[in-house]
Design an enzyme around this catalytic site. Sequence first.
Site, short mmCIF file in Angstrom:
data_model
loop_
_atom_site.label_atom_id
_atom_site.label_comp_id
_atom_site.label_asym_id
_atom_site.label_seq_id
_atom_site.Cartn_x
_atom_site.Cartn_y
_atom_site.Cartn_z
N ASP A 203 -1.86 49.20 82.98
CA ASP A 203 -3.22 49.55 82.55
C ASP A 203 -3.49 51.05 82.62
O ASP A 203 -3.03 51.74 83.53
CB ASP A 203 -4.18 48.80 83.51
CG ASP A 203 -5.63 49.02 83.18
OD1 ASP A 203 -6.04 48.58 82.10
OD2 ASP A 203 -6.34 49.61 84.01
N GLU A 247 -0.52 50.52 78.15
CA GLU A 247 -1.85 50.64 77.56
C GLU A 247 -2.24 52.11 77.53
O GLU A 247 -2.66 52.68 78.53
CB GLU A 247 -2.92 49.86 78.35
CG GLU A 247 -4.19 49.76 77.53
CD GLU A 247 -5.50 49.94 78.28
OE1 GLU A 247 -6.55 49.69 77.70
OE2 GLU A 247 -5.47 50.35 79.47
C1 BGC Z 1 -8.97 47.72 80.76
C2 BGC Z 1 -10.46 47.56 80.80
C3 BGC Z 1 -10.98 48.17 82.09
C4 BGC Z 1 -10.48 49.61 82.26
C5 BGC Z 1 -10.84 50.22 83.57
C6 BGC Z 1 -8.80 49.22 80.80
O1 BGC Z 1 -7.72 49.74 80.33
O2 BGC Z 1 -8.41 47.16 79.60
O3 BGC Z 1 -10.83 46.23 80.69
O4 BGC Z 1 -12.37 48.17 82.08
O5 BGC Z 1 -9.09 49.64 82.12
O6 BGC Z 1 -10.39 49.46 84.63
#
Ligand code: BGC
Length: 545
Positions: A203, A247
């Site tokens: 993430d 991501e």
């Molecule tokens: C996730 C989101 C989240 C954010 C902060 C992102 O990349 O996909 O859903 O709110 O990270 O945690």
Amino acid sequence: MEDHHWYKNAVFYEVSVKSFKDSNGDGIGDIRGLTSKLDYFVDLGINALWLLPFYPSPWKDDGYDVADYYGIHSDMGSMSDFDELIEEANKRGIKIIIDLVTNHTSDQHFWFQESRKDSSRDNPYADYYVWSDTDDKYNGVRVIFNDFEASNWTFDAVRKQYYWHRFFHHQPDLNFDNPKVHQEIFDILDFWLDKGIAGFRVDAIPYLYEREGTSCENLQETHQFLRKMREHVDERYGPNQKILLCESNMWQDDLLPYFGNKEVKEFDMGFDFPVMTRIYESLARENVSPLMSVMGEKHHLPDHCQWATFLRNHDELTLEKVTPEVREFMWKYYASDGVSKINLGVRKRLATLMENDQQKIKLLNSFLFALPGSPIIYYGQEIGMGTDLTLGDRNGVRTPMQWDRTTNAGFSDAEQSRLVFPVIDDDEYGYHVINVEDQKSDPNSLFNFIRKLIKLRKQYPFIGFSEYNVISFAEKKGIAIYHKYNGFELFCAFNFSSHTIEINKNLIGMEKSDEIRRVFDENTREIDQFVLDPYNFQWYYTESK
Ligand code: BGC
């Protein structure tokens, strides 16, 4: 020579455990519920599941505010439930990847609770986060959740210092200048990989480091850490055994370095944000120039890598990485209701963005499956679920899965008031009209269309590793992805406009044009008529062997 690792040609399914299936009647979806639905994925043809966060968490950011990386949120089950899920998924040949949140933790995490106590050297957690006496460091760095936060700094009354956070104020950023944090991340990776998962969706990766005078995004230091993380995983599990999916919602030039190159690897997969956004822009403009601008030479990745292609996910349709003019245009087109705008995006599911126009929904899904990359379906996309815009933040796209017409859409036996989110029950998108059970038995349903797309994807696996060209035609109203591989040719053509358009046969240039087969047979035209109705599509296939 291309390689054929499983992830290069897999169909992924993104699933929110808490919204998918409740097994114990408490109103919250859980791991056992998910396990009970594994045959659903087999039936659909899914190869891998991506599980949204299920860790213990105060749940202020849909679980991306992790309070303990080694646990399961008690509402969603136990570690033995998770082990059972992996075992049952393995039996069915389904791989599981999970979310790894590296950039930040919840402020409820033990590390932060310790870190805020004192800044002395005696405190082993003192430097786990990014602390400062002032809030004027890294001035000018953009605030990502700009509807909710005014600054990337928040004052902590306990430690009497400011802490840095790129997202919500209750999500302090970890300090990657501290090698102990690296080790913590590696320990977490090992823990879950040892359990038998196939990898991680990692993430919010661009924001790991901070440096004065920069945007604090995509820094060299971040890439160095990611290479170290890749090496760690490969050393322990062998090269290409476990996947890391990145991501990084960035402009194409900033995104590509996350794949590394032949010698120095970083991620195996990355979300194709540039193409995803431009699908919607091209459709709104009835002109495919935006797509053409990102699908040229640069779009080709190193052999061991693959795009993770998608139409929608659990977040807003992001418009962060388009120009302000394009963003205004897109907001006007897709968020004219005034309530679906959020941060720099639009908080709607695919069907709602398409105003439930089944032709457009099919067009975009078929485009997704023709793209070079491995497609990811967001749960509910296969039946065209809608959005509950009365729910806050991005929760409107996270409502319970609509299984059938029974109470609570077959999601849960709990009383309605206890459901994690209300089930959608309006006349257009409600579970009485949109649900899995009804669609399964209707040959013309979206569900059966998506199932067909998945089958086609398996029938023509070279889509995942072909040489491909992207061609526009009919004055940029149409776009085609032309896959060629060892004598197999697949010309996937799409009409992004409200006009009927013709495809010049010379464009197709298939060697044995008398043997061209149309893959979607709904159309009764003669095979030599290369015409596409408004928002229609066709894949043309031939073998020259
Ligand atoms: C996730 C989101 C989240 C954010 C902060 C992102 O990349 O996909 O859903 O709110 O990270 O945690």
